[in-house]
Design an enzyme around this catalytic site. Structure first.
Site, mmCIF file in Angstrom:
data_model
loop_
_atom_site.group_PDB
_atom_site.id
_atom_site.type_symbol
_atom_site.label_atom_id
_atom_site.label_comp_id
_atom_site.label_asym_id
_atom_site.label_seq_id
_atom_site.Cartn_x
_atom_site.Cartn_y
_atom_site.Cartn_z
ATOM 1 N N SER A 128 0.684 -0.773 -0.528
ATOM 2 C CA SER A 128 0.145 -0.216 0.014
ATOM 3 C C SER A 128 1.308 1.402 -0.213
ATOM 4 C CB SER A 128 -0.495 -0.108 0.787
ATOM 5 O OG SER A 128 -1.330 0.923 1.197
ATOM 6 N N TYR A 141 -1.792 -0.917 10.188
ATOM 7 C CA TYR A 141 -2.104 -1.454 9.298
ATOM 8 C C TYR A 141 -0.834 -0.672 8.210
ATOM 9 C CZ TYR A 141 -3.562 -1.420 4.280
ATOM 10 O OH TYR A 141 -4.074 -1.864 3.222
HETATM 11 N N1 LIG Z 1 -9.104 -0.726 -0.909
HETATM 12 C C1 LIG Z 1 -7.495 0.500 -0.608
HETATM 13 O O1 LIG Z 1 -8.210 1.613 -0.384
HETATM 14 C C2 LIG Z 1 -6.056 -0.392 -0.567
HETATM 15 C C3 LIG Z 1 -4.998 0.375 -0.844
HETATM 16 C C4 LIG Z 1 -3.612 -0.010 -1.048
HETATM 17 C C5 LIG Z 1 -4.045 -1.352 -0.743
HETATM 18 N N2 LIG Z 1 -5.014 -2.201 0.243
HETATM 19 C C6 LIG Z 1 -4.528 -3.642 0.164
HETATM 20 O O2 LIG Z 1 -5.465 -4.870 -0.661
HETATM 21 C C7 LIG Z 1 -5.666 -6.299 -0.519
HETATM 22 C C8 LIG Z 1 -7.238 -6.068 -1.052
HETATM 23 O O3 LIG Z 1 -7.984 -5.311 -0.409
HETATM 24 P P1 LIG Z 1 -9.376 -4.793 -0.700
HETATM 25 O O4 LIG Z 1 -9.496 -3.535 -0.868
HETATM 26 O O5 LIG Z 1 -9.644 -5.577 -2.077
HETATM 27 O O6 LIG Z 1 -10.336 -5.279 0.311
HETATM 28 P P2 LIG Z 1 -11.664 -5.836 0.520
HETATM 29 O O7 LIG Z 1 -12.711 -5.618 -0.079
HETATM 30 O O8 LIG Z 1 -12.080 -5.740 2.142
HETATM 31 O O9 LIG Z 1 -11.063 -8.038 0.675
HETATM 32 C C9 LIG Z 1 -10.424 -8.466 1.415
HETATM 33 C C10 LIG Z 1 -10.616 -9.470 1.019
HETATM 34 O O10 LIG Z 1 -9.351 -10.394 1.966
HETATM 35 C C11 LIG Z 1 -9.621 -11.406 2.477
HETATM 36 N N3 LIG Z 1 -9.458 -11.391 3.592
HETATM 37 C C12 LIG Z 1 -9.308 -10.982 4.630
HETATM 38 N N4 LIG Z 1 -9.058 -11.634 6.490
HETATM 39 C C13 LIG Z 1 -9.319 -12.692 5.819
HETATM 40 C C14 LIG Z 1 -8.646 -13.893 6.211
HETATM 41 N N5 LIG Z 1 -8.221 -14.082 7.496
HETATM 42 N N6 LIG Z 1 -8.435 -15.005 5.541
HETATM 43 C C15 LIG Z 1 -8.913 -15.260 4.695
HETATM 44 N N7 LIG Z 1 -8.801 -14.409 3.971
HETATM 45 C C16 LIG Z 1 -8.997 -13.353 4.264
HETATM 46 C C17 LIG Z 1 -11.455 -11.506 2.376
HETATM 47 O O11 LIG Z 1 -12.179 -12.716 2.193
HETATM 48 P P3 LIG Z 1 -13.252 -13.666 3.228
HETATM 49 O O12 LIG Z 1 -13.378 -11.747 3.689
HETATM 50 O O13 LIG Z 1 -13.579 -13.891 2.491
HETATM 51 O O14 LIG Z 1 -11.875 -14.111 4.402
HETATM 52 C C18 LIG Z 1 -11.110 -10.642 1.070
HETATM 53 O O15 LIG Z 1 -11.370 -11.168 0.116
HETATM 54 C C19 LIG Z 1 -5.491 -5.593 1.119
HETATM 55 O O16 LIG Z 1 -4.423 -6.444 1.091
HETATM 56 C C20 LIG Z 1 -5.098 -4.359 1.418
HETATM 57 O O17 LIG Z 1 -4.347 -3.798 2.069
HETATM 58 C C21 LIG Z 1 -6.558 -1.525 -0.449
#
Ligand SMILES: NC(=O)c1ccc[n+]([C@@H]2O[C@H](COP(=O)([O-])OP(=O)(O)OC[C@H]3O[C@@H](n4cnc5c(N)ncnc54)[C@H](OP(=O)(O)O)[C@@H]3O)[C@@H](O)[C@H]2O)c1
Length: 247
Positions: A128, A141
């Protein structure tokens, strides 16, 4: 869901067989079925909770059982909790570290050995922009994302000449359920949000160019670069201002 789903959709579109991992079995099965029908690829679903320290080992064994030759590992699952560190529940603190840090390190370690032995493979670690500095209101985070970035940097150099490459993709704000899941009011963000497919496109480009890390958008690149010209105190305050966890 979110960025992980966008990766799955794009790699299926490119004809890759996939193994999808998350906790929500029904959602994974529905996505797998849709992509099998639409793209004619093989998709397996592995329902695991990455906050369980044994889950990376089970995922690795699942792949062996399926005789899947894993050429690309995407460490994407991650979570956050917005708010003061002093008020963070201990259970949440552990969950964030287990998923963001421990699962990423363990899965990388497990799959890397086979990739090095085959002299072929790639790992995409989803970090990130928040990992470039501590972000007030998102302290833990941002620390976990710094971990991912520095681990990736070291591995990228260690793996030179092995045929295996490792990349950290470092998005800014992306339009997913992430903010809702982490209790972070996305309406208050002081930077625009991009779509998840922008992250996927950047990661694929980064791998092709053998980059160590890649920032998906122009704004992300400007923010990352401008850090070099500001004091640390300003960088941290600005990060807090943009994330706007507090009023
Ligand atoms: N959105 C942003 O602005 C942003 C920016 C920078 C980086 N990121 C990074 O991008 C990545 C994906 O984020 P996103 O935006 O796609 O968030 P999201 O929509 O909340 O998706 C998170 C994903 O992680 C899975 N997950 C969460 N906890 C888990 C666990 N204990 N075991 C297995 N799977 C788990 C969830 O599936 P389940 O709930 O079904 O387990 C879901 O598929 C993360 O690492 C986040 O830090 C996001």
């Amino acid at each position: 869901m979110g960025i992980g789903e966008a990766f799955a959709r794009e790699f299926a579109r490119r004809g890759h067989n996939l193994i999808l991992v998350a906790r929500s079995g029904d959602r994974l099965q529905a996505l797998a079925e849709e992509l099998r029908q639409k793209r004619g690829v093989e998709i397996d679903v592995c329902v695991e909770d990455l906050s369980d320290g044994e889950s990376p080992g089970r995922i690795y064994e699942f792949c062996r059982f399926k005789k899947a030759d894993v050429e690309l590992l995407v460490n994407c699952a991650g979570l956050s909790l917005a708010g003061d560190f002093a008020e963070m529940p201990y259970k949440k603190l552990e969950e964030i570290i287990m998923v963001n840090v421990m699962a990423t390190a363990r899965l990388t370690r497990l799959f890397l050995s086979d990739m090095v032995a085959k002299r072929k493979g790639s790992i995409i670690n989803v970090a990130s922009l928040g990992g470039l500095q501590g972000v007030p209101g998102l302290g833990l985070y941002s620390a976990t994302k710094s971990f991912i970035m520095t681990l990736t940097e070291a591995l990228h150099e260690e793996l030179k000449g092995t045929g295996v490459n490792v990349l950290a993709v470092c998005p800014g704000f992306i339009n997913t359920g992430f903010f809702k899941h982490s209790g972070h009011n996305a309406a208050k963000l002081r930077l625009p949000k991009s779509e998840a497919d922008v992250v996927v496109a950047a990661a694929i480009k980064g791998l092709k160019q053998n980059r160590i890390r890649i920032f998906p958008t122009l704004i992300d690149n400007i923010l990352a670069f401008s850090q070099r010209m500001a004091t640390r105190r300003i960088v941290i305050r600005l990060a807090g201002f943009f994330a706007a966890v507090k009023d």
